[in-house]
Motif scaffolding. Structure first.
Motif, mmCIF file in Angstrom:
data_model
loop_
_atom_site.group_PDB
_atom_site.id
_atom_site.type_symbol
_atom_site.label_atom_id
_atom_site.label_comp_id
_atom_site.label_asym_id
_atom_site.label_seq_id
_atom_site.Cartn_x
_atom_site.Cartn_y
_atom_site.Cartn_z
ATOM 1 N N ILE A 120 48.149 23.251 45.228
ATOM 2 C CA ILE A 120 46.696 23.267 45.293
ATOM 3 C C ILE A 120 46.272 24.375 46.244
ATOM 4 O O ILE A 120 47.009 24.750 47.149
ATOM 5 N N GLY A 121 45.098 24.901 46.007
ATOM 6 C CA GLY A 121 44.619 26.009 46.820
ATOM 7 C C GLY A 121 43.218 25.768 47.335
ATOM 8 O O GLY A 121 42.372 25.221 46.634
ATOM 9 N N ILE A 122 42.998 26.159 48.587
ATOM 10 C CA ILE A 122 41.653 26.183 49.140
ATOM 11 C C ILE A 122 41.050 27.493 48.657
ATOM 12 O O ILE A 122 41.604 28.562 48.896
ATOM 13 N N ALA A 123 39.921 27.386 47.952
ATOM 14 C CA ALA A 123 39.396 28.552 47.257
ATOM 15 C C ALA A 123 37.912 28.752 47.538
ATOM 16 O O ALA A 123 37.177 27.808 47.796
ATOM 17 N N ARG A 124 37.517 30.013 47.485
ATOM 18 C CA ARG A 124 36.110 30.410 47.596
ATOM 19 C C ARG A 124 35.719 31.013 46.253
ATOM 20 O O ARG A 124 36.436 31.855 45.716
ATOM 21 N N GLY A 125 34.609 30.578 45.703
ATOM 22 C CA GLY A 125 34.165 31.063 44.401
ATOM 23 C C GLY A 125 33.851 32.545 44.433
ATOM 24 O O GLY A 125 33.265 33.052 45.389
ATOM 25 N N LYS A 126 34.249 33.243 43.373
ATOM 26 C CA LYS A 126 33.964 34.674 43.274
ATOM 27 C C LYS A 126 32.601 34.891 42.634
ATOM 28 O O LYS A 126 32.184 34.151 41.754
ATOM 29 N N ARG A 127 31.924 35.917 43.065
ATOM 30 C CA ARG A 127 30.670 36.330 42.438
ATOM 31 C C ARG A 127 31.012 37.191 41.223
ATOM 32 O O ARG A 127 32.135 37.667 41.060
ATOM 33 N N GLN A 128 30.016 37.451 40.408
ATOM 34 C CA GLN A 128 30.231 38.236 39.194
ATOM 35 C C GLN A 128 30.728 39.645 39.513
ATOM 36 O O GLN A 128 31.624 40.159 38.849
ATOM 37 N N TYR A 129 30.180 40.265 40.570
ATOM 38 C CA TYR A 129 30.611 41.624 40.890
ATOM 39 C C TYR A 129 32.035 41.647 41.444
ATOM 40 O O TYR A 129 32.741 42.637 41.285
ATOM 41 N N ASP A 130 32.484 40.563 42.077
ATOM 42 C CA ASP A 130 33.873 40.479 42.517
ATOM 43 C C ASP A 130 34.809 40.473 41.314
ATOM 44 O O ASP A 130 35.854 41.121 41.311
ATOM 45 N N LYS A 131 34.429 39.718 40.287
ATOM 46 C CA LYS A 131 35.249 39.640 39.079
ATOM 47 C C LYS A 131 35.322 41.003 38.398
ATOM 48 O O LYS A 131 36.390 41.429 37.950
ATOM 49 N N ARG A 132 34.180 41.709 38.355
ATOM 50 C CA ARG A 132 34.164 43.038 37.721
ATOM 51 C C ARG A 132 35.038 44.022 38.488
ATOM 52 O O ARG A 132 35.732 44.836 37.888
ATOM 53 N N SER A 133 34.985 43.973 39.811
ATOM 54 C CA SER A 133 35.803 44.900 40.602
ATOM 55 C C SER A 133 37.290 44.587 40.432
ATOM 56 O O SER A 133 38.119 45.504 40.409
ATOM 57 N N ASP A 134 37.656 43.303 40.304
ATOM 58 C CA ASP A 134 39.048 42.950 40.050
ATOM 59 C C ASP A 134 39.519 43.495 38.704
ATOM 60 O O ASP A 134 40.623 44.007 38.581
ATOM 61 N N ILE A 135 38.668 43.384 37.691
ATOM 62 C CA ILE A 135 39.013 43.893 36.363
ATOM 63 C C ILE A 135 39.157 45.410 36.395
ATOM 64 O O ILE A 135 40.093 45.972 35.813
ATOM 65 N N ALA A 136 38.253 46.085 37.107
ATOM 66 C CA ALA A 136 38.323 47.551 37.215
ATOM 67 C C ALA A 136 39.598 47.980 37.939
ATOM 68 O O ALA A 136 40.259 48.946 37.523
ATOM 69 N N ALA A 137 39.960 47.280 39.002
ATOM 70 C CA ALA A 137 41.184 47.617 39.741
ATOM 71 C C ALA A 137 42.421 47.392 38.872
ATOM 72 O O ALA A 137 43.362 48.201 38.884
ATOM 73 N N ARG A 138 42.428 46.321 38.099
ATOM 74 C CA ARG A 138 43.557 46.036 37.218
ATOM 75 C C ARG A 138 43.678 47.098 36.128
ATOM 76 O O ARG A 138 44.778 47.555 35.816
#
Length: 153
Positions: A120-138
């Protein structure tokens, strides 16, 4: 020599929707048909989360399909399942979930010495721009790997 544990079920959506801050290993209170169904890979952690209630932690909305060879004593697929943790770990989870923006999500189910464990993980929700930046980096990394592969050959 320690054997590496392989995941029976993973929550791939958690890495995309959350930033995982910390992880813990927890045991699960399961029935026999649930164990057989998980070992067969018939579980889904996609929309599941963990809740701390009165010094106990429960995994909510984890779907474990009914065992195909089960009888009338088969389990309920969406029942809350108790997680087995030490008191200080439960206190740490409770403190983390009281902070704004944090939640506890199951990341994967795996075998460890014949027992099914949950990461299990303690997690913080990502915002939409965080998700986009992760996709761009990948995508950038994938293009770089492709160019390097062509350069080497």
């Amino acid at each position: 020599m320690a054997r590496k544990s392989s995941a029976l079920v993973t929550n791939r959506r958690a890495g995309r929707d959350y930033e995982i801050v910390d992880t813990l290993e927890a045991g699960l209170v399961l029935t026999g048909t649930e164990v057989k169904s998980i070992r067969a890979g018939h579980a889904n952690l996609t929309d599941s989360y963990c809740r701390v209630d009165d010094h106990e932690v429960f995994m909510i909305d984890a779907h474990i399909s009914k065992y195909s060879h089960g009888n009338l004593h088969n389990h309920e697929p969406l029942r809350p399942r108790k997680l087995l943790l030490h008191g200080r770990e439960i206190a740490r989870l409770k403190k983390a979930t009281e902070q704004k923006g944090f939640t506890v999500v199951p990341l994967r189910l795996y075998l460890r010495r014949g027992l099914i464990k949950a990461q299990i993980g303690i997690a913080r929700g990502k915002r939409q721009y965080d998700k986009r930046s992760d996709i761009a980096a990948r995508d950038a990394q994938r293009n770089l790997d492709r160019v390097m592969k062509q350069y080497r050959s």
